[in-house]
Design a protein around this motif. Structure first.
Motif, mmCIF file in Angstrom:
data_model
loop_
_atom_site.group_PDB
_atom_site.id
_atom_site.type_symbol
_atom_site.label_atom_id
_atom_site.label_comp_id
_atom_site.label_asym_id
_atom_site.label_seq_id
_atom_site.Cartn_x
_atom_site.Cartn_y
_atom_site.Cartn_z
ATOM 1 N N ALA A 65 0.835 -1.212 0.000
ATOM 2 C CA ALA A 65 0.000 0.000 0.000
ATOM 3 C C ALA A 65 0.868 1.261 0.000
ATOM 4 O O ALA A 65 0.890 2.036 0.969
ATOM 5 C CB ALA A 65 -0.928 -0.012 1.215
ATOM 6 N N TRP A 66 1.570 1.473 -1.102
ATOM 7 C CA TRP A 66 2.484 2.606 -1.195
ATOM 8 C C TRP A 66 1.769 3.946 -1.161
ATOM 9 O O TRP A 66 2.346 4.962 -0.741
ATOM 10 C CB TRP A 66 3.307 2.493 -2.482
ATOM 11 C CG TRP A 66 4.191 1.299 -2.537
ATOM 12 C CD1 TRP A 66 4.038 0.184 -3.305
ATOM 13 C CD2 TRP A 66 5.384 1.073 -1.771
ATOM 14 N NE1 TRP A 66 5.049 -0.725 -3.081
ATOM 15 C CE2 TRP A 66 5.897 -0.198 -2.141
ATOM 16 C CE3 TRP A 66 6.073 1.821 -0.817
ATOM 17 C CZ2 TRP A 66 7.059 -0.724 -1.587
ATOM 18 C CZ3 TRP A 66 7.225 1.295 -0.259
ATOM 19 C CH2 TRP A 66 7.712 0.042 -0.642
ATOM 20 N N ASP A 67 0.528 3.997 -1.595
ATOM 21 C CA ASP A 67 -0.170 5.283 -1.715
ATOM 22 C C ASP A 67 -0.702 5.819 -0.392
ATOM 23 O O ASP A 67 -1.094 6.971 -0.308
ATOM 24 C CB ASP A 67 -1.337 5.150 -2.703
ATOM 25 C CG ASP A 67 -0.853 4.853 -4.112
ATOM 26 O OD1 ASP A 67 0.310 5.211 -4.407
ATOM 27 O OD2 ASP A 67 -1.616 4.257 -4.888
ATOM 28 N N LYS A 68 -0.712 4.987 0.642
ATOM 29 C CA LYS A 68 -1.309 5.430 1.908
ATOM 30 C C LYS A 68 -0.513 6.544 2.575
ATOM 31 O O LYS A 68 -1.084 7.433 3.217
ATOM 32 C CB LYS A 68 -1.434 4.251 2.876
ATOM 33 C CG LYS A 68 -2.640 3.360 2.636
ATOM 34 C CD LYS A 68 -2.823 2.390 3.792
ATOM 35 C CE LYS A 68 -4.063 1.539 3.597
ATOM 36 N NZ LYS A 68 -4.264 0.598 4.741
ATOM 37 N N GLN A 69 0.830 6.484 2.475
ATOM 38 C CA GLN A 69 1.663 7.465 3.172
ATOM 39 C C GLN A 69 2.713 8.056 2.227
ATOM 40 O O GLN A 69 3.896 8.069 2.515
ATOM 41 C CB GLN A 69 2.340 6.831 4.387
ATOM 42 C CG GLN A 69 1.348 6.318 5.424
ATOM 43 C CD GLN A 69 2.045 5.803 6.669
ATOM 44 O OE1 GLN A 69 2.620 6.579 7.438
ATOM 45 N NE2 GLN A 69 2.026 4.493 6.867
ATOM 46 N N GLN A 70 2.229 8.537 1.101
ATOM 47 C CA GLN A 70 3.087 9.214 0.128
ATOM 48 C C GLN A 70 4.307 8.381 -0.262
ATOM 49 O O GLN A 70 5.431 8.878 -0.348
ATOM 50 C CB GLN A 70 3.560 10.581 0.658
ATOM 51 C CG GLN A 70 2.464 11.629 0.828
ATOM 52 C CD GLN A 70 1.610 11.376 2.074
ATOM 53 O OE1 GLN A 70 2.147 11.191 3.162
ATOM 54 N NE2 GLN A 70 0.293 11.383 1.909
ATOM 55 N N GLY A 71 4.072 7.084 -0.488
ATOM 56 C CA GLY A 71 5.135 6.233 -0.994
ATOM 57 C C GLY A 71 6.059 5.668 0.057
ATOM 58 O O GLY A 71 7.064 5.037 -0.285
ATOM 59 N N LEU A 72 5.753 5.867 1.342
ATOM 60 C CA LEU A 72 6.593 5.347 2.421
ATOM 61 C C LEU A 72 5.824 4.331 3.256
ATOM 62 O O LEU A 72 4.627 4.487 3.495
ATOM 63 C CB LEU A 72 7.071 6.480 3.338
ATOM 64 C CG LEU A 72 7.968 7.544 2.718
ATOM 65 C CD1 LEU A 72 8.285 8.618 3.752
ATOM 66 C CD2 LEU A 72 9.254 6.924 2.173
ATOM 67 N N LEU A 73 6.520 3.309 3.713
ATOM 68 C CA LEU A 73 5.934 2.326 4.621
ATOM 69 C C LEU A 73 6.758 2.283 5.910
ATOM 70 O O LEU A 73 7.991 2.239 5.855
ATOM 71 C CB LEU A 73 5.940 0.928 4.001
ATOM 72 C CG LEU A 73 5.128 0.712 2.724
ATOM 73 C CD1 LEU A 73 5.241 -0.747 2.296
ATOM 74 C CD2 LEU A 73 3.681 1.091 2.929
ATOM 75 N N PRO A 74 6.091 2.303 7.083
ATOM 76 C CA PRO A 74 6.831 2.095 8.324
ATOM 77 C C PRO A 74 7.457 0.705 8.327
ATOM 78 O O PRO A 74 6.833 -0.265 7.888
ATOM 79 C CB PRO A 74 5.759 2.216 9.424
ATOM 80 C CG PRO A 74 4.570 2.828 8.760
ATOM 81 C CD PRO A 74 4.643 2.458 7.314
ATOM 82 N N ALA A 75 8.691 0.616 8.815
ATOM 83 C CA ALA A 75 9.404 -0.654 8.887
ATOM 84 C C ALA A 75 9.867 -0.868 10.319
ATOM 85 O O ALA A 75 10.757 -0.164 10.804
ATOM 86 C CB ALA A 75 10.589 -0.669 7.930
#
Length: 204
Positions: A10-20
């Motif tokens: 779901a890249w679009d949820k947070q402007q292309g960033l995912l929490p890791a």
């Protein structure tokens, strides 16, 4: 993680960033939280070294690129919503910039796994003056004898002594058993795997 799985995140949820979320693969302690964009994820998978997108530097940032305290990738998976990543890694040095193992000072970990790693390191390095070194140099027969002695002492403590005495003897038994396993090239994780398989078989 395959290219199709990367694409499905779901890249679009947070402007292309995912929490890791990064977790120590050895003792399961949470080490840190970072963010990955698609390029950071691909770099992590390609190099085996955990890489993030630094929001302050506005570029890819491999953990430890300056300090040498890298995170070696063990596994990586997405959560059920495909918008958060769980990274299992082996830290090579402290993760926190303050010199701590974790960015979360009180993050719990599995101490038995940590003990197993310490014993494995002692077996490799054989530091002078270490009790573990003396045991390893005495050989598996002597270590097995110690396990037998500690087993008897644990059983006796369970019958005639108080709880603290029982816990102390049980701790001695677990330690010496860990050393014996390591002398045979095994570890507590191997025992855990047998127990897990037995549990799975019993549940079927």
């Amino acid at each position: 993680m395959s290219p199709d799985q990367i694409q499905a995140l779901a890249w679009d949820k947070q402007q292309g960033l995912l929490p890791a979320i990064v977790q120590d693969a050895g003792n399961h302690r949470v080490l840190m939280l970072g963010y990955m964009d698609r390029a950071a994820l691909e770099a992590t998978l390609a190099t085996g070294r955990v890489t993030f997108y630094s929001r302050s530097k506005q570029r890819l940032w491999m953990k430890g690129e300056g300090s040498g305290d890298i995170l070696e990738l063990v596994s990586l998976e997405a959560d059920c919503d495909a918008d958060t990543l769980l990274v299992q890694a082996r830290p090579r040095g402290p993760t926190c910039h303050l010199g701590r193992a974790s960015c979360f000072p009180s993050a719990p970990g599995d101490f038995l796994s940590e003990l197993d790693a310490i014993v494995a390191r002692r077996e490799r390095e054989r530091p002078a003056g270490s009790y573990s070194t003396r045991l390893f140099e005495a050989g598996p027969r002597r270590i097995a004898q110690k396990v037998g002695e500690e087993g008897v002492e644990t059983a006796l403590a369970a019958v005639v002594q108080d709880d603290m005495a029982l816990l102390g003897e049980a701790a001695d038994l677990v330690f010496h058993l860990t050393v014996l396993l390591r002398a045979r090239g095994l570890g507590l994780a191997d025992v855990e795997a047998v127990l897990r398989d037995r549990h799975a078989a019993a549940a079927r």
